[in-house]
Design a protein around this motif. Structure first.
Motif, mmCIF file in Angstrom:
data_model
loop_
_atom_site.group_PDB
_atom_site.id
_atom_site.type_symbol
_atom_site.label_atom_id
_atom_site.label_comp_id
_atom_site.label_asym_id
_atom_site.label_seq_id
_atom_site.Cartn_x
_atom_site.Cartn_y
_atom_site.Cartn_z
ATOM 1 N N ARG A 1 -35.191 -1.884 -2.766
ATOM 2 C CA ARG A 1 -36.545 -2.739 -2.358
ATOM 3 C C ARG A 1 -36.621 -1.483 -1.780
ATOM 4 N NH1 ARG A 1 -34.354 -7.656 -3.441
ATOM 5 N NH2 ARG A 1 -34.608 -8.336 -1.109
ATOM 6 N N LEU A 2 -35.479 -1.150 -1.029
ATOM 7 C CA LEU A 2 -36.116 -0.135 0.845
ATOM 8 C C LEU A 2 -35.666 1.435 0.111
ATOM 9 C CD1 LEU A 2 -34.572 -2.645 3.101
ATOM 10 C CD2 LEU A 2 -36.892 -1.935 3.213
ATOM 11 N N GLY A 3 -35.176 1.529 -0.949
ATOM 12 C CA GLY A 3 -35.317 3.159 -1.308
ATOM 13 C C GLY A 3 -34.030 2.932 -1.700
ATOM 14 N N PHE A 4 -32.415 2.835 -2.034
ATOM 15 C CA PHE A 4 -31.542 2.928 -2.089
ATOM 16 C C PHE A 4 -31.148 2.726 -2.868
ATOM 17 C CE2 PHE A 4 -31.956 2.138 2.373
ATOM 18 C CZ PHE A 4 -30.857 3.117 3.126
ATOM 19 N N VAL A 5 -30.333 4.250 -3.417
ATOM 20 C CA VAL A 5 -29.868 4.421 -4.640
ATOM 21 C C VAL A 5 -28.485 4.320 -4.449
ATOM 22 C CG1 VAL A 5 -29.519 5.828 -6.591
ATOM 23 C CG2 VAL A 5 -31.779 5.114 -5.665
ATOM 24 N N THR A 6 -27.580 3.300 -5.172
ATOM 25 C CA THR A 6 -26.072 3.772 -5.721
ATOM 26 C C THR A 6 -25.653 4.742 -5.756
ATOM 27 O OG1 THR A 6 -25.822 0.893 -5.616
ATOM 28 C CG2 THR A 6 -23.719 2.353 -6.096
ATOM 29 N N GLN A 7 -24.809 5.343 -5.096
ATOM 30 C CA GLN A 7 -23.987 6.895 -5.174
ATOM 31 C C GLN A 7 -22.750 6.992 -5.555
ATOM 32 O OE1 GLN A 7 -26.100 9.797 -5.058
ATOM 33 N NE2 GLN A 7 -27.671 8.206 -4.559
ATOM 34 N N VAL A 8 -21.690 4.976 -5.239
ATOM 35 C CA VAL A 8 -20.160 5.689 -5.229
ATOM 36 C C VAL A 8 -19.985 3.853 -5.173
ATOM 37 C CG1 VAL A 8 -19.884 6.160 -3.328
ATOM 38 C CG2 VAL A 8 -17.887 6.028 -4.385
ATOM 39 N N GLU A 9 -19.339 3.869 -5.720
ATOM 40 C CA GLU A 9 -18.172 1.998 -5.655
ATOM 41 C C GLU A 9 -16.765 2.048 -5.377
ATOM 42 O OE1 GLU A 9 -20.422 -0.770 -8.452
ATOM 43 O OE2 GLU A 9 -21.584 0.118 -8.344
ATOM 44 N N TRP A 10 -16.556 1.776 -4.484
ATOM 45 C CA TRP A 10 -14.655 1.428 -5.001
ATOM 46 C C TRP A 10 -14.353 -0.174 -4.296
ATOM 47 C CZ3 TRP A 10 -18.368 3.441 -0.768
ATOM 48 C CH2 TRP A 10 -18.157 2.767 -0.223
ATOM 49 N N ASP A 11 -13.467 0.012 -5.447
ATOM 50 C CA ASP A 11 -12.366 -1.302 -4.354
ATOM 51 C C ASP A 11 -11.638 -0.875 -3.126
ATOM 52 O OD1 ASP A 11 -13.763 -3.378 -5.722
ATOM 53 O OD2 ASP A 11 -12.721 -1.991 -7.546
ATOM 54 N N ILE A 12 -11.100 -1.434 -1.794
ATOM 55 C CA ILE A 12 -10.225 -1.792 -1.122
ATOM 56 C C ILE A 12 -9.060 -1.960 -1.580
ATOM 57 C CG2 ILE A 12 -9.662 -2.571 0.711
ATOM 58 C CD1 ILE A 12 -12.162 -0.636 1.034
ATOM 59 N N PRO A 13 -8.226 -1.374 -2.047
ATOM 60 C CA PRO A 13 -6.867 -1.353 -1.884
ATOM 61 C C PRO A 13 -6.061 -2.683 -2.054
ATOM 62 C CG PRO A 13 -6.821 0.986 -1.938
ATOM 63 C CD PRO A 13 -7.774 0.178 -0.719
ATOM 64 N N LYS A 14 -5.092 -3.545 -3.050
ATOM 65 C CA LYS A 14 -4.319 -4.703 -2.514
ATOM 66 C C LYS A 14 -5.501 -6.087 -2.340
ATOM 67 C CE LYS A 14 -0.747 -2.417 -0.677
ATOM 68 N NZ LYS A 14 0.418 -2.022 0.968
ATOM 69 N N GLY A 15 -6.786 -5.917 -3.222
ATOM 70 C CA GLY A 15 -7.159 -7.148 -3.351
ATOM 71 C C GLY A 15 -8.588 -6.918 -2.152
ATOM 72 N N GLY A 16 -8.351 -5.909 -1.684
ATOM 73 C CA GLY A 16 -10.139 -5.995 -1.102
ATOM 74 C C GLY A 16 -11.393 -5.662 -0.907
ATOM 75 N N PRO A 17 -11.969 -5.733 -0.569
ATOM 76 C CA PRO A 17 -13.469 -6.333 -0.985
ATOM 77 C C PRO A 17 -13.926 -4.923 -2.356
ATOM 78 C CG PRO A 17 -14.081 -5.725 1.142
ATOM 79 C CD PRO A 17 -11.914 -5.562 0.995
ATOM 80 N N HIS A 18 -15.249 -4.662 -2.886
ATOM 81 C CA HIS A 18 -15.542 -3.863 -3.378
ATOM 82 C C HIS A 18 -16.823 -3.271 -2.915
ATOM 83 C CE1 HIS A 18 -17.187 -1.550 -7.417
ATOM 84 N NE2 HIS A 18 -18.638 -1.741 -6.173
ATOM 85 N N PHE A 19 -17.119 -2.410 -2.609
ATOM 86 C CA PHE A 19 -17.689 -1.264 -1.645
ATOM 87 C C PHE A 19 -19.049 -0.352 -2.874
ATOM 88 C CE2 PHE A 19 -15.569 -1.998 1.073
ATOM 89 C CZ PHE A 19 -16.259 -2.593 3.196
ATOM 90 N N TRP A 20 -20.544 -0.675 -2.120
ATOM 91 C CA TRP A 20 -20.892 0.154 -2.462
ATOM 92 C C TRP A 20 -21.920 1.328 -1.176
ATOM 93 C CZ3 TRP A 20 -20.868 -4.646 -3.675
ATOM 94 C CH2 TRP A 20 -21.004 -4.997 -5.387
ATOM 95 N N GLY A 21 -21.121 2.586 -2.063
ATOM 96 C CA GLY A 21 -21.915 3.498 -1.137
ATOM 97 C C GLY A 21 -23.570 4.227 -1.686
ATOM 98 N N MET A 22 -24.333 4.066 -0.235
ATOM 99 C CA MET A 22 -25.843 3.744 -0.836
ATOM 100 C C MET A 22 -26.530 5.288 0.029
ATOM 101 S SD MET A 22 -26.836 0.104 -1.945
ATOM 102 C CE MET A 22 -28.021 0.366 -3.039
#
Length: 76
Positions: A50-71
């Motif tokens: 809503r603030l104008g960001f667009v997802t550019q990349v997504e990734w998971d931290i290895p060994k069960g870490g969290p999922h991230f969005w780079g925007m």
């Protein structure tokens, strides 16, 4: 780069986080700069969109870490 934004749980959902982010975006816009952030909180993705960001990349931290969005939000 919007490094850290946090709002105590009692104040979440009341617009404080958005207000803080909008202040940083106003500064970036004044200088003609794009903005980048990363989040591991799925519920925050729509707020950032809503603030104008667009997802550019997504990734998971290895060994069960969290999922991230780079925007990215383009320069105004």
């Amino acid at each position: 780069y919007l490094h850290f934004v946090g709002v105590r749980s009692a104040y979440q959902g009341k617009g404080w986080g958005g207000a803080i982010i909008r202040e940083g975006l106003a500064r970036a816009d004044a200088e003609g700069l794009p903005s980048w952030l990363e989040t591991a909180t799925p519920a925050n993705v729509p707020l950032y969109q809503r603030l104008g960001f667009v997802t550019q990349v997504e990734w998971d931290i290895p060994k069960g870490g969290p999922h991230f969005w780079g925007m990215m939000r383009p320069a105004a």
